[in-house]
Write an enzyme that holds these catalytic residues in place. Structure first.
Site, PDB file in Angstrom:
ATOM      1  N   TYR A 169      -2.440  -0.553  10.473  1.00 43.26           N
ATOM      2  CA  TYR A 169      -2.589  -1.067   9.101  1.00 43.26           C
ATOM      3  C   TYR A 169      -1.318  -0.769   8.303  1.00 43.26           C
ATOM      4  O   TYR A 169      -0.758  -1.646   7.648  1.00 43.26           O
ATOM      5  CB  TYR A 169      -3.807  -0.414   8.428  1.00 43.26           C
ATOM      6  CG  TYR A 169      -3.920  -0.685   6.945  1.00 43.26           C
ATOM      7  CD1 TYR A 169      -4.416  -1.891   6.475  1.00 43.26           C
ATOM      8  CD2 TYR A 169      -3.529   0.279   6.005  1.00 43.26           C
ATOM      9  CE1 TYR A 169      -4.520  -2.145   5.108  1.00 43.26           C
ATOM     10  CE2 TYR A 169      -3.632   0.038   4.646  1.00 43.26           C
ATOM     11  CZ  TYR A 169      -4.130  -1.175   4.197  1.00 43.26           C
ATOM     12  OH  TYR A 169      -4.232  -1.420   2.847  1.00 43.26           O
TER      13      TYR A 169
ATOM     14  N   SER B  80       0.863  -1.203   0.000  1.00 51.44           N
ATOM     15  CA  SER B  80       0.000   0.000   0.000  1.00 51.44           C
ATOM     16  C   SER B  80       0.883   1.232   0.000  1.00 51.44           C
ATOM     17  O   SER B  80       2.031   1.190   0.475  1.00 51.44           O
ATOM     18  CB  SER B  80      -0.874   0.008   1.253  1.00 51.44           C
ATOM     19  OG  SER B  80      -1.486   1.267   1.427  1.00 51.44           O
TER      20      SER B  80
HETATM   21  N1  LIG Z   1      -8.619  -0.152  -1.749  1.00 50.70           N
HETATM   22  C1  LIG Z   1      -7.567   0.556  -1.466  1.00 50.70           C
HETATM   23  O1  LIG Z   1      -7.645   1.790  -1.446  1.00 50.70           O
HETATM   24  C2  LIG Z   1      -6.248  -0.106  -1.161  1.00 50.70           C
HETATM   25  C3  LIG Z   1      -5.111   0.699  -1.101  1.00 50.70           C
HETATM   26  C4  LIG Z   1      -3.876   0.106  -0.830  1.00 50.70           C
HETATM   27  C5  LIG Z   1      -3.795  -1.256  -0.638  1.00 50.70           C
HETATM   28  N2  LIG Z   1      -4.917  -2.018  -0.694  1.00 50.70           N
HETATM   29  C6  LIG Z   1      -4.757  -3.455  -0.478  1.00 50.70           C
HETATM   30  O2  LIG Z   1      -5.338  -4.152  -1.554  1.00 50.70           O
HETATM   31  C7  LIG Z   1      -5.697  -5.472  -1.132  1.00 50.70           C
HETATM   32  C8  LIG Z   1      -7.119  -5.762  -1.588  1.00 50.70           C
HETATM   33  O3  LIG Z   1      -8.016  -4.908  -0.891  1.00 50.70           O
HETATM   34  P1  LIG Z   1      -9.304  -4.251  -1.566  1.00 50.70           P
HETATM   35  O4  LIG Z   1      -9.131  -2.784  -1.484  1.00 50.70           O
HETATM   36  O5  LIG Z   1      -9.588  -4.877  -2.863  1.00 50.70           O
HETATM   37  O6  LIG Z   1     -10.395  -4.613  -0.450  1.00 50.70           O
HETATM   38  P2  LIG Z   1     -11.701  -5.545  -0.494  1.00 50.70           P
HETATM   39  O7  LIG Z   1     -12.582  -5.142  -1.606  1.00 50.70           O
HETATM   40  O8  LIG Z   1     -12.230  -5.496   0.888  1.00 50.70           O
HETATM   41  O9  LIG Z   1     -11.089  -6.980  -0.797  1.00 50.70           O
HETATM   42  C9  LIG Z   1     -10.359  -7.700   0.172  1.00 50.70           C
HETATM   43  C10 LIG Z   1     -10.303  -9.138  -0.258  1.00 50.70           C
HETATM   44  O10 LIG Z   1      -9.543  -9.863   0.723  1.00 50.70           O
HETATM   45  C11 LIG Z   1     -10.281 -11.033   1.045  1.00 50.70           C
HETATM   46  N3  LIG Z   1      -9.993 -11.473   2.396  1.00 50.70           N
HETATM   47  C12 LIG Z   1      -9.941 -10.731   3.529  1.00 50.70           C
HETATM   48  N4  LIG Z   1      -9.673 -11.511   4.578  1.00 50.70           N
HETATM   49  C13 LIG Z   1      -9.548 -12.774   4.094  1.00 50.70           C
HETATM   50  C14 LIG Z   1      -9.273 -14.021   4.683  1.00 50.70           C
HETATM   51  N5  LIG Z   1      -9.045 -14.137   5.998  1.00 50.70           N
HETATM   52  N6  LIG Z   1      -9.229 -15.122   3.890  1.00 50.70           N
HETATM   53  C15 LIG Z   1      -9.466 -15.027   2.571  1.00 50.70           C
HETATM   54  N7  LIG Z   1      -9.705 -13.855   1.943  1.00 50.70           N
HETATM   55  C16 LIG Z   1      -9.753 -12.757   2.708  1.00 50.70           C
HETATM   56  C17 LIG Z   1     -11.741 -10.636   0.878  1.00 50.70           C
HETATM   57  O11 LIG Z   1     -12.510 -11.786   0.611  1.00 50.70           O
HETATM   58  P3  LIG Z   1     -13.655 -12.387   1.552  1.00 50.70           P
HETATM   59  O12 LIG Z   1     -14.297 -11.255   2.273  1.00 50.70           O
HETATM   60  O13 LIG Z   1     -14.533 -13.109   0.586  1.00 50.70           O
HETATM   61  O14 LIG Z   1     -12.905 -13.297   2.440  1.00 50.70           O
HETATM   62  C18 LIG Z   1     -11.672  -9.776  -0.365  1.00 50.70           C
HETATM   63  O15 LIG Z   1     -11.725 -10.579  -1.512  1.00 50.70           O
HETATM   64  C19 LIG Z   1      -5.528  -5.486   0.387  1.00 50.70           C
HETATM   65  O16 LIG Z   1      -4.310  -6.115   0.715  1.00 50.70           O
HETATM   66  C20 LIG Z   1      -5.469  -4.020   0.740  1.00 50.70           C
HETATM   67  O17 LIG Z   1      -4.767  -3.786   1.937  1.00 50.70           O
HETATM   68  C21 LIG Z   1      -6.140  -1.470  -0.954  1.00 50.70           C
END
Ligand SMILES: NC(=O)c1ccc[n+]([C@@H]2O[C@H](COP(=O)([O-])OP(=O)(O)OC[C@H]3O[C@@H](n4cnc5c(N)ncnc54)[C@H](OP(=O)(O)O)[C@@H]3O)[C@@H](O)[C@H]2O)c1
Length: 277
Positions: free
Chosen positions: A159, A148
């Site tokens: 985080y 991130s």
């Molecule tokens: N969105 C942003 O602005 C942003 C910025 C920087 C970094 N990121 C990073 O990008 C990555 C994806 O996040 P996102 O933004 O796409 O969020 P999201 O829409 O909430 O997706 C998170 C994903 O992680 C899965 N997950 C969470 N806990 C899990 C577990 N214990 N076992 C299996 N799957 C799990 C969720 O699936 P289930 O709920 O189906 O388990 C979901 O598919 C993360 O690492 C996040 O920190 C996001």
């Protein structure tokens, strides 16, 4: 929008954790559209089945695996299954992540444990299992870890500290693999319109929806409906990116020749905003 490409990943196998939503789902769609067999990993099956159908429609193949990546045995099992069913493993995307904005003084250690196990432990186990499998079958492989922008600041909370760890894991693993045909790419996204926002300050998210003219009441912890996320990507495009933008960056990294190492990709929409704590 994902990039429609020739089927350059046909015959390759990819695992994407956290493929039921947001950035992981977009990465799975992008790799599938390029012909890869994608193992979609998450806890919620329904959205992954929809993505599986889309990938198959695009000419790729996909397998849905319901698993909790907080379990090392589960992560190792997914890697073993992918190799057993397809004969190879070429791309491991450690993407699954959770977010808790609470401060160090006020936070709940149970939520910290969830972040430590999902954002760090699962990435470590995913890296280790993928490397062992790729070495065993002498595959050319890429490991992609989703960190991130928070890893670029020292004051990004608990985080952020998990994402500093991902940054460090990627760098260390890259050194360990200099003699292997396995490359490691660390992705540092800024703010993207995903369900991670369900754990942001609800007043902040409500403000974004109101500014975008979207009629939806935000409740902390509740998933935003897919159509809300889709609409949000339009008017908020300057400050909140489309997860498909990150997916194209991943596609770029994993389609480079094996002797090209794409170390880090920092990617964000044009305007920077910092999330309130
Ligand atoms: N969105 C942003 O602005 C942003 C910025 C920087 C970094 N990121 C990073 O990008 C990555 C994806 O996040 P996102 O933004 O796409 O969020 P999201 O829409 O909430 O997706 C998170 C994903 O992680 C899965 N997950 C969470 N806990 C899990 C577990 N214990 N076992 C299996 N799957 C799990 C969720 O699936 P289930 O709920 O189906 O388990 C979901 O598919 C993360 O690492 C996040 O920190 C996001």
């Amino acid at each position: 929008m994902i990039q429609r490409t020739q089927q350059v990943l046909r015959g390759r196998t990819a695992i994407v954790t956290g493929a039921s939503s947001g950035i992981g789902r977009a990465i799975a769609e992008q790799l599938g559209a390029a012909g890869a067999h994608v193992f979609l990993v998450g806890r919620r099956v329904e959205p992954m089945e929809a993505t599986r159908s889309q990938i198959i429609g695009d000419g790729g193949d996909a397998t849905v695996v319901q698993a909790d990546v907080r379990s090392p045995a589960a992560v190792r099992g997914i890697v073993d299954r992918a190799v057993a069913e397809t004969g190879t493993l070429n791309i491991m995307v450690n993407n699954a992540g959770v977010y808790d904005p609470a401060s160090i003084c006020e936070g709940d250690p149970e939520n910290w444990l969830a972040m430590l196990e999902t954002n760090i432990l699962a990435v470590l186990v995913g890296c280790q299992a993928a490397v062992r499998a790729m070495r065993a079958i002498k595959a050319e492989g890429h490991i992609v870890n989703i960190a991130s922008n928070a890893a670029q600041r020292r004051d990004s909370g608990v985080y952020g500290s998990t994402k500093h760890a991902v940054d460090s894991i990627s760098g260390s693993l890259r050194n360990e693999l200099e003699g292997d045909t396995i490359r490691v790419t660390n992705i540092l996204p800024g703010i993207y319109a995903t369900n991670l926002s369900r754990d942001w300050d609800p007043a902040f998210v409500q403000g974004l929806l109101d500014r975008a003219g979207i009629d939806h009441r935000v409740v902390r912890g509740e998933y935003l409906p897919e159509d809300v996320l889709t609409h949000l990507k339009g008017p908020m495009r300057q400050i909140m990116g489309d997860p498909a933008d990150v997916a194209r960056a991943v596609f770029y990294a994993v389609t480079q020749p094996i002797d090209v190492n794409v170390l880090d990709i920092c990617i964000r929409p044009p305007k920077r905003i910092d999330l309130p704590g």
